[in-house]
Write a protein that holds these residues in place. Sequence first.
Motif, PDB file in Angstrom:
ATOM      1  N   PRO A  20       0.842  -1.200   0.000  1.00  0.00           N
ATOM      2  CA  PRO A  20       0.000   0.000   0.000  1.00  0.00           C
ATOM      3  C   PRO A  20       0.878   1.252   0.000  1.00  0.00           C
ATOM      4  O   PRO A  20       1.988   1.241   0.534  1.00  0.00           O
ATOM      5  CB  PRO A  20      -0.792  -0.111   1.305  1.00  0.00           C
ATOM      6  CG  PRO A  20       0.023  -0.993   2.172  1.00  0.00           C
ATOM      7  CD  PRO A  20       0.768  -1.922   1.255  1.00  0.00           C
ATOM      8  N   PRO A  21       0.390   2.317  -0.615  1.00  0.00           N
ATOM      9  CA  PRO A  21       1.182   3.544  -0.599  1.00  0.00           C
ATOM     10  C   PRO A  21       1.291   4.077   0.831  1.00  0.00           C
ATOM     11  O   PRO A  21       0.394   3.850   1.644  1.00  0.00           O
ATOM     12  CB  PRO A  21       0.387   4.505  -1.490  1.00  0.00           C
ATOM     13  CG  PRO A  21      -0.999   3.972  -1.478  1.00  0.00           C
ATOM     14  CD  PRO A  21      -0.884   2.483  -1.282  1.00  0.00           C
ATOM     15  N   PRO A  22       2.380   4.763   1.153  1.00  0.00           N
ATOM     16  CA  PRO A  22       2.498   5.305   2.507  1.00  0.00           C
ATOM     17  C   PRO A  22       1.407   6.341   2.745  1.00  0.00           C
ATOM     18  O   PRO A  22       1.050   7.109   1.855  1.00  0.00           O
ATOM     19  CB  PRO A  22       3.883   5.941   2.527  1.00  0.00           C
ATOM     20  CG  PRO A  22       4.250   6.130   1.101  1.00  0.00           C
ATOM     21  CD  PRO A  22       3.499   5.122   0.299  1.00  0.00           C
ATOM     22  N   ARG A  23       0.845   6.316   3.930  1.00  0.00           N
ATOM     23  CA  ARG A  23      -0.202   7.288   4.227  1.00  0.00           C
ATOM     24  C   ARG A  23       0.428   8.593   4.683  1.00  0.00           C
ATOM     25  O   ARG A  23       1.531   8.595   5.226  1.00  0.00           O
ATOM     26  CB  ARG A  23      -1.170   6.752   5.265  1.00  0.00           C
ATOM     27  CG  ARG A  23      -0.626   6.566   6.645  1.00  0.00           C
ATOM     28  CD  ARG A  23      -1.741   6.055   7.578  1.00  0.00           C
ATOM     29  NE  ARG A  23      -1.274   5.844   8.901  1.00  0.00           N
ATOM     30  CZ  ARG A  23      -1.107   6.803   9.809  1.00  0.00           C
ATOM     31  NH1 ARG A  23      -1.375   8.037   9.511  1.00  0.00           N
ATOM     32  NH2 ARG A  23      -0.668   6.538  11.013  1.00  0.00           N
ATOM     33  N   PRO A  24      -0.250   9.692   4.448  1.00  0.00           N
ATOM     34  CA  PRO A  24       0.317  10.981   4.866  1.00  0.00           C
ATOM     35  C   PRO A  24       0.363  11.098   6.387  1.00  0.00           C
ATOM     36  O   PRO A  24      -0.415  10.463   7.099  1.00  0.00           O
ATOM     37  CB  PRO A  24      -0.642  12.009   4.264  1.00  0.00           C
ATOM     38  CG  PRO A  24      -1.912  11.265   4.020  1.00  0.00           C
ATOM     39  CD  PRO A  24      -1.541   9.822   3.809  1.00  0.00           C
ATOM     40  N   LEU A  26      -0.410  12.531   9.851  1.00  0.00           N
ATOM     41  CA  LEU A  26      -1.618  13.181  10.348  1.00  0.00           C
ATOM     42  C   LEU A  26      -1.349  13.851  11.689  1.00  0.00           C
ATOM     43  O   LEU A  26      -1.337  13.205  12.726  1.00  0.00           O
ATOM     44  CB  LEU A  26      -2.751  12.157  10.513  1.00  0.00           C
ATOM     45  CG  LEU A  26      -3.232  11.478   9.243  1.00  0.00           C
ATOM     46  CD1 LEU A  26      -4.213  10.365   9.569  1.00  0.00           C
ATOM     47  CD2 LEU A  26      -3.873  12.490   8.314  1.00  0.00           C
ATOM     48  N   ASN A  43      -5.737   7.122  14.958  1.00  0.00           N
ATOM     49  CA  ASN A  43      -4.389   6.984  14.384  1.00  0.00           C
ATOM     50  C   ASN A  43      -3.774   8.312  13.970  1.00  0.00           C
ATOM     51  O   ASN A  43      -3.119   8.405  12.932  1.00  0.00           O
ATOM     52  CB  ASN A  43      -4.397   6.010  13.204  1.00  0.00           C
ATOM     53  CG  ASN A  43      -4.683   4.603  13.641  1.00  0.00           C
ATOM     54  OD1 ASN A  43      -4.204   4.158  14.685  1.00  0.00           O
ATOM     55  ND2 ASN A  43      -5.487   3.897  12.881  1.00  0.00           N
ATOM     56  N   ASP A  45      -0.930  10.814  14.074  1.00  0.00           N
ATOM     57  CA  ASP A  45       0.493  10.550  14.296  1.00  0.00           C
ATOM     58  C   ASP A  45       1.126  11.475  15.326  1.00  0.00           C
ATOM     59  O   ASP A  45       1.920  11.047  16.148  1.00  0.00           O
ATOM     60  CB  ASP A  45       1.269  10.691  12.981  1.00  0.00           C
ATOM     61  CG  ASP A  45       0.825   9.675  11.951  1.00  0.00           C
ATOM     62  OD1 ASP A  45       0.829   8.480  12.287  1.00  0.00           O
ATOM     63  OD2 ASP A  45       0.471  10.075  10.832  1.00  0.00           O
TER      64      ASP A  45
END
Length: 129
Positions: A20-24, A26, A43, A45
């Motif tokens: 999966p693409p890395p999530r931004p 947050l 979640n 960050d």
Amino acid sequence: MVSRQRAAVSTDHHSRTPPPPPRPLLPIFQLHPFLSATVDLANIDVILVGDSVGMVQLGYDTTQPVTVDDMLLHAKAVRRGAKSSLLVGDMPFGSYEISQEQALTTAYRFVKEAGMDCVKLEGGRDRAS
């Protein structure tokens, strides 16, 4: 002589699922203690425990009257609710400007007493040296 075995290489490229693409990242700023557990479950960050608590919760007109003790009390409450987010404690005005020793002493309190992961202070290059 040490024997090295080659790992088996799959030739079936269709069966691989791409990662999966890395999530931004947050972040959230100025968290109220009673919301920290909810935000943690979402979640988020990074949570900044900001000195604007002085205006938002303590009734001050500016952030200047906020003390280290005010910030530590607020930061401890946020830490109790937020278990997995990175917590950033905002060092208030007057708690780090006099000397590097004062800045380190205050930063240690944020980490040790309030459980912050890191601290934020203002001042640009003059403070970074």
